[in-house]
Write an enzyme that holds these catalytic residues in place. Sequence first.
Site, PDB file in Angstrom:
ATOM      1  N   SER A 177      29.478  44.761  37.914  1.00 45.07           N
ATOM      2  CA  SER A 177      29.871  45.533  39.107  1.00 45.07           C
ATOM      3  C   SER A 177      30.006  47.021  38.793  1.00 45.07           C
ATOM      4  O   SER A 177      29.623  47.878  39.601  1.00 45.07           O
ATOM      5  CB  SER A 177      31.176  44.992  39.709  1.00 45.07           C
ATOM      6  OG  SER A 177      32.175  44.871  38.740  1.00 45.07           O
TER       7      SER A 177
ATOM      8  N   HIS B 113      30.084  36.424  37.149  1.00 46.29           N
ATOM      9  CA  HIS B 113      30.969  37.611  37.186  1.00 46.29           C
ATOM     10  C   HIS B 113      32.135  37.285  38.119  1.00 46.29           C
ATOM     11  O   HIS B 113      32.864  36.325  37.869  1.00 46.29           O
ATOM     12  CB  HIS B 113      30.118  38.815  37.619  1.00 46.29           C
ATOM     13  CG  HIS B 113      30.778  40.153  37.474  1.00 46.29           C
ATOM     14  ND1 HIS B 113      31.839  40.378  36.641  1.00 46.29           N
ATOM     15  CD2 HIS B 113      30.497  41.362  38.058  1.00 46.29           C
ATOM     16  CE1 HIS B 113      32.194  41.663  36.725  1.00 46.29           C
ATOM     17  NE2 HIS B 113      31.394  42.273  37.576  1.00 46.29           N
TER      18      HIS B 113
ATOM     19  N   HIS C  19      34.018  34.942  27.378  1.00 46.72           N
ATOM     20  CA  HIS C  19      33.841  36.317  27.842  1.00 46.72           C
ATOM     21  C   HIS C  19      32.761  36.987  27.003  1.00 46.72           C
ATOM     22  O   HIS C  19      32.609  36.670  25.825  1.00 46.72           O
ATOM     23  CB  HIS C  19      35.141  37.118  27.727  1.00 46.72           C
ATOM     24  CG  HIS C  19      35.135  38.349  28.564  1.00 46.72           C
ATOM     25  ND1 HIS C  19      34.660  39.551  28.102  1.00 46.72           N
ATOM     26  CD2 HIS C  19      35.499  38.564  29.848  1.00 46.72           C
ATOM     27  CE1 HIS C  19      34.749  40.446  29.065  1.00 46.72           C
ATOM     28  NE2 HIS C  19      35.255  39.884  30.137  1.00 46.72           N
TER      29      HIS C  19
ATOM     30  N   ARG D 242      44.868  40.025  31.168  1.00 49.69           N
ATOM     31  CA  ARG D 242      44.977  39.877  32.625  1.00 49.69           C
ATOM     32  C   ARG D 242      45.351  38.434  32.960  1.00 49.69           C
ATOM     33  O   ARG D 242      46.051  38.164  33.934  1.00 49.69           O
ATOM     34  CB  ARG D 242      43.644  40.257  33.299  1.00 49.69           C
ATOM     35  CG  ARG D 242      43.237  41.703  33.039  1.00 49.69           C
ATOM     36  CD  ARG D 242      41.835  41.998  33.535  1.00 49.69           C
ATOM     37  NE  ARG D 242      40.841  41.162  32.881  1.00 49.69           N
ATOM     38  CZ  ARG D 242      39.554  41.094  33.220  1.00 49.69           C
ATOM     39  NH1 ARG D 242      39.107  41.853  34.220  1.00 49.69           N
ATOM     40  NH2 ARG D 242      38.725  40.313  32.578  1.00 49.69           N
TER      41      ARG D 242
ATOM     42  N   ASP E 211      39.818  35.081  35.418  1.00 53.43           N
ATOM     43  CA  ASP E 211      39.537  34.195  36.547  1.00 53.43           C
ATOM     44  C   ASP E 211      40.162  32.812  36.392  1.00 53.43           C
ATOM     45  O   ASP E 211      40.230  32.049  37.357  1.00 53.43           O
ATOM     46  CB  ASP E 211      38.026  34.052  36.740  1.00 53.43           C
ATOM     47  CG  ASP E 211      37.376  35.364  37.114  1.00 53.43           C
ATOM     48  OD1 ASP E 211      37.995  36.116  37.883  1.00 53.43           O
ATOM     49  OD2 ASP E 211      36.274  35.654  36.625  1.00 53.43           O
TER      50      ASP E 211
END
Length: 435
Positions: A241, A271, A317, A326, A372
């Site tokens: 992105s 993604h 990742h 995160r 995620d």
Amino acid sequence: MKTLKQRFAEKMLPMRDEVKGFLQEHGDTVIHEVTLQQAFGGMRGIKCMAWEPSLLDPLEGIRFRGYTIPELQQKLPKAPGGNEPLPEALFFLLMTGDIPTDEETAEITAEWKKRGELPDYVAQVLDSLPLDTHPMTQFSIGILCQQRDSVFAAQYREGIKKTDYWESTLEDVMTLLARLPAVAAKVYNRTYKNDRKIAPDPKLDWGANFAHMMGYNKEEFRELLRLYLVIHADHEGGNVSAHTTRLVGSALSDAYYSLSGGMNGLAGPLHGLANQEVLRWIMEVKEKLGGTPTKEDLVKFLWDTLNSGQVIPGYGHAVLRKTDPRYMAQREFALKHLPDDEIFKVVSMIFEVAPGILEKHGKAKNPWPNVDAHSGCLLVHYGMTEYDFYTVLFGCSRAMGVLTSLVWDRGLGAPIERPKSFTLQFAKENFIKKG
Ligand SMILES: CC(C)(COP(=O)(O)OP(=O)(O)OC[C@H]1O[C@@H](n2cnc3c(N)ncnc32)[C@H](O)[C@@H]1OP(=O)(O)O)[C@@H](O)C(=O)NCCC(=O)NCCS
């Protein structure tokens, strides 16, 4: 008090000269060798782009302008009575490199409120789309159709100096970010809530008002959304992105074209779309194994997933080699606010067993969870069960990082991107030593 624009100019103008001087002195310095494997393999790991808002360390995770997520949680201004940082404050930090004061943060909140109303034509464009259009498609169209409002594009047509490009780009970025929650809420309400209309609440900050416009008014959800909007904002420049937004913008396409392009990349399952896949998969775990599974059943389920050739969503990742901070920030939120939640218990159990299994499986370079793996569990807890929408929330956050970089690129006079490609035949003839 100086405005964001003044503060940005104070930082950017000296850096423009600094970069020029730096490149005059060191421009020929070789920083990376590129292998054929990298050229054919997603350009993985090639150090070839400068990106100011954030930097990712494989072991430590992301730092936004040098600050870790726990540091941001401590240092950035918060809503009255709140514990999580305000996304507006993060945007100020990304733009200037400085932690804003409460006043500076309030200035951005006020500015975004002023510009935040959704134009009628955007609602009309969205209303023309079939209801089963994916929310990310709607979101991207909702951004792109605003291109007619671009101040940069209008000024460019009139003729402006290259050194002034950043000013009208900043104008576009402020309007675009201000309107994003209204675009996203419109997508949410028309897709899932019978197109109910919820007027913005001028008393609320950007994140809380966003929650409000989607029909969520619990203070805990507001806190979650503020945290969510902060931690997803940027992940250095090479991810799809970020890189897409920059690439499109490098052609001097304006902020609307650029962000819409970036969001199309975020919509890919490898993604940003992974967050919806994770939740779908966890619900499958719960359904197949009946509520909270035993560890033995879960281990078997994970092996079955891998043996059937599927990935464990939310794990692995391209750059990180440890648990994503995160993920940890969201886990801590869950431990504080929803320790007994059923789905959180499954997410925690997966966290206990999946890394060991992925290590034994021996393929994934990183067996640890990424951002995620956790986000959907928190959203479902507060009643947001529409998985297909999750990537739109990610997009509202990611916009802050990639648009910051776009303003910086305009300020520093970044040129159009144009790497050199080649064919297999060319590689054989030119790169491989003969004899
Ligand atoms: C994130 C991701 C796309 C990174 O891809 P990558 O950099 O190519 O990852 P790796 O170099 O570790 O991949 C090496 C191998 O391990 C596999 N692998 C990586 N993550 C895996 C996972 N979570 N489960 C099973 N296998 C995995 C890859 O598919 C690849 O297999 P192959 O050699 O048969 O093609 C990948 O880990 C993935 O698909 N994860 C699940 C989806 C996800 O969580 N995406 C969100 C990213 S923030």
